[in-house]
Write an enzyme that holds these catalytic residues in place. Sequence first.
Site, PDB file in Angstrom:
ATOM      1  N   CYS A  37      11.227  73.236  44.224  1.00  0.00           N
ATOM      2  CA  CYS A  37      11.234  72.820  45.482  1.00  0.00           C
ATOM      3  C   CYS A  37      12.676  72.886  46.184  1.00  0.00           C
ATOM      4  O   CYS A  37      13.216  73.885  46.223  1.00  0.00           O
ATOM      5  CB  CYS A  37      10.450  71.620  45.678  1.00  0.00           C
ATOM      6  SG  CYS A  37       9.743  71.334  47.350  1.00  0.00           S
ATOM      7  N   HIS A  53       5.733  71.409  42.654  1.00  0.00           N
ATOM      8  CA  HIS A  53       6.214  70.350  41.841  1.00  0.00           C
ATOM      9  C   HIS A  53       5.304  70.347  40.406  1.00  0.00           C
ATOM     10  O   HIS A  53       4.719  69.330  40.199  1.00  0.00           O
ATOM     11  CB  HIS A  53       6.155  68.778  42.415  1.00  0.00           C
ATOM     12  CG  HIS A  53       7.265  68.882  43.738  1.00  0.00           C
ATOM     13  ND1 HIS A  53       8.517  68.343  43.607  1.00  0.00           N
ATOM     14  CD2 HIS A  53       6.904  69.281  44.842  1.00  0.00           C
ATOM     15  CE1 HIS A  53       9.111  68.236  44.478  1.00  0.00           C
ATOM     16  NE2 HIS A  53       8.298  68.748  45.432  1.00  0.00           N
ATOM     17  N   GLU A  59       6.190  68.796  37.740  1.00  0.00           N
ATOM     18  CA  GLU A  59       6.442  67.644  37.333  1.00  0.00           C
ATOM     19  C   GLU A  59       5.529  66.630  37.634  1.00  0.00           C
ATOM     20  O   GLU A  59       5.518  65.210  37.114  1.00  0.00           O
ATOM     21  CB  GLU A  59       7.965  67.110  37.536  1.00  0.00           C
ATOM     22  CG  GLU A  59       8.337  66.744  38.726  1.00  0.00           C
ATOM     23  CD  GLU A  59       8.576  67.877  39.741  1.00  0.00           C
ATOM     24  OE1 GLU A  59       8.261  69.015  39.442  1.00  0.00           O
ATOM     25  OE2 GLU A  59       8.992  67.518  40.832  1.00  0.00           O
TER      26      GLU A  59
END
Length: 189
Positions: free
Chosen positions: A78, A169, A171
Site C-alpha cells: 500500500c 494489505h 498482513e
Amino acid sequence: MRIGVLGLQGDFREHLTVLRSLGIDARDVRTKEQLDEIDGLIIPGGESTTMAYLLERTGMLSVLRERGAQGFPIYGTCAGMILLARELKDSSPENRLALMDITVKRNAYGRQLESFEADLQIKNIGEFHAIFIRAPKVVRVGPAVEILAEHEGTPVLVRQKNLLASSFHPELSSDPRVHQYFLEIVARG
Ligand code: GLN
C-alpha cells in the site's frame, strides 16, 4: 534469515506478527544502521507522505535506494508500494525510493470504495482474500514488471526482480502466503 519491517509509521506491527507466526526472526527497523542487520525489508501501509519524510530524515532513503537497485529485497504494501513506484500520478510524496517501473495513483479507488475486500487469483499462490484500504491504483507497469495478480483488470500485486509491491494489505488477512512468497525471494537471493 532476518527480515526487517520499516517501523517509522503505519501498520508495521501486523507484519511483524505474520512473520513471527512463520518462525521468522523479524524486527522493526528505524535507523539506517539497522538496515545492515537484515536480509530483506517490508515497507508497511500507512501514510506515504509521512513515511517518505521520515525516510529522508533518518538517512534511510538514500541507503535503501542504492541497495534496492543492487538487489536487496524490498516488499512494499500500500503506502509502501507508493514509495517504491518510479512515478506517481497527480500527487507527489517527493522523497520516494522510485525503484520500481510502475506508475501509481494514490487513493484512486474512489470515495465509496475507500476500503473493500476482494478474492484475487494470485499467480503461484491461488485464491487470496485481499483487503484494500485507500489503496493506490497501478496505472502503468513497465516491461520488467511481472503482474502476479489483478483486480478488475488492474494490477494489484507486482514484482520486479527483488522488488515486490501490493496495493492491498496481506498482513490483515489471516493468510501468510504473500509473505511466504516474499521470503522465497529473500532466500533465493
Ligand atoms: N492512502 C495512503 C497513502 O497515500 C496509503 C494507504 C495505506 O497504506 N493503507 O499513503
